[in-house]
Design a protein around this motif. Structure first.
Motif, short mmCIF file in Angstrom:
data_model
loop_
_atom_site.label_atom_id
_atom_site.label_comp_id
_atom_site.label_asym_id
_atom_site.label_seq_id
_atom_site.Cartn_x
_atom_site.Cartn_y
_atom_site.Cartn_z
N GLU A 90 0.46 -8.89 1.77
CA GLU A 90 0.08 -7.83 2.71
C GLU A 90 -1.42 -7.83 2.93
O GLU A 90 -1.90 -7.70 4.06
CB GLU A 90 0.53 -6.47 2.17
N TYR A 125 1.33 4.62 -2.74
CA TYR A 125 1.24 6.03 -2.35
C TYR A 125 2.55 6.77 -2.62
O TYR A 125 2.55 7.93 -3.06
CB TYR A 125 0.86 6.16 -0.88
N ASP A 126 3.66 6.12 -2.36
CA ASP A 126 4.96 6.74 -2.63
C ASP A 126 5.14 7.02 -4.12
O ASP A 126 5.66 8.06 -4.52
CB ASP A 126 6.10 5.85 -2.14
N ASP A 177 2.93 10.02 -5.01
CA ASP A 177 3.53 11.27 -4.54
C ASP A 177 4.71 11.68 -5.40
O ASP A 177 4.87 12.87 -5.73
CB ASP A 177 3.98 11.12 -3.08
N ALA A 226 -5.01 3.22 -2.63
CA ALA A 226 -3.62 3.47 -3.01
C ALA A 226 -3.41 3.29 -4.51
O ALA A 226 -2.73 4.10 -5.16
CB ALA A 226 -2.70 2.54 -2.23
N VAL A 275 0.83 -1.21 0.00
CA VAL A 275 0.00 0.00 0.00
C VAL A 275 0.86 1.26 0.00
O VAL A 275 0.66 2.17 -0.81
CB VAL A 275 -0.95 -0.01 1.21
N GLN A 276 1.83 1.34 0.90
CA GLN A 276 2.66 2.54 0.98
C GLN A 276 3.45 2.75 -0.30
O GLN A 276 3.72 3.89 -0.70
CB GLN A 276 3.59 2.46 2.18
#
Length: 250
Positions: free
Chosen positions: A66, A31-32, A35, A82, A27-28
């Motif tokens: 995950e 998002y990274d 961004d 995400a 997920v992160q």
């Protein structure tokens, strides 16, 4: 490991995804990526972005491990949001985005490539949506931007893949090159784009998005509703367990 950015030439930024072993993003990570693409696109010194990947393949979709180890539906909700953020970042990026695809481009990879402005691929690149084998739905919106409607449906229902040369014949891949030449070919196309006036390029990107016949953001979010329904029915967990047991690999 993660998301990195390089500036090989004036006007060009290369955003590289690196999540070993197959670039299945957590997920992160999505998002990274979102961004980084958004931030890079706002830099007035950048006139074109190349979206590339390190390792065995361009993208294998979401990190199902995950999702599987997170209780309830929180992980599914998070990954839906995400992915939507990353796909939208590519589509809404202020400057054109060239996808440089090698190896497998599956699931979420299709969402990224389908929302890119141009695609360069290596000879070993394969594209597909194994969603029905993974207990999910989604990204048919983006596959429909790469292949004709009936081929999209056939690929989606069968979870089969299609090669770069086939997409080149359909006009969705600009160029197919040997794997060792992929990076230079993508930068070469980006250089041709970046040679244009930066202000006019930004206006052109906004104008082309404005005349799209399908609202890709709303269409993809609509698909995601059925992914969540599959999770509520229990079929998603059953198929994910089959995949994670090692019976199939990307």
């Amino acid at each position: 490991m993660g998301i990195s950015t390089a500036r090989p030439e004036p006007g060009i930024a290369v955003v590289t995804v690196d999540f070993p072993p197959v670039n299945a993003l957590p997920v992160q990570g999505w998002y990274d990526l979102a961004d980084t693409v958004r931030r890079t696109g706002t830099d007035l010194h950048v006139r074109c972005i190349v979206l590339a990947a390190a390792g065995r393949g361009f993208n294998a979709g979401v990190d199902l491990k995950e999702v599987h180890r997170t209780p309830g539906h929180r992980a599914l909700t998070a990954v839906n949001r995400a992915c939507a953020a990353a796909f939208s970042a590519v589509y809404e990026c202020e400057v054109p985005v060239v996808a440089a695809v090698h190896g497998h481009c599956l699931g979420g990879g299709i969402g990224l490539v389908g929302n890119a402005d141009a695609v360069v691929a290596s000879e070993d690149a394969v594209f597909g949506l194994p969603e029905l084998d993974r207990g999910a739905l989604g990204a048919a919106t983006h596959l429909a931007r790469l292949v004709p409607q009936h081929l999209m449906r056939t690929l989606f229902y069968t979870a089969r893949t299609v090669g770069a040369q086939e997409l080149h014949r359909h006009g969705s891949v600009w160029q197919v090159v040997p794997r060792g030449e992929l990076a230079s070919a993508a930068v070469r196309l980006a250089r041709d784009i970046a040679a244009k006036d930066g202000s006019l390029l930004r206006l052109a990107k906004a104008a082309l998005n404005g005349i799209d016949p399908v609202d890709v953001r709303r269409s993809y979010r609509y698909e995601q509703g059925f992914t969540f329904e599959a999770a509520l029915d229990g079929v998603a967990d059953r198929l994910r367990e089959t995949f994670l047991s090692g019976k199939e690999r990307p």
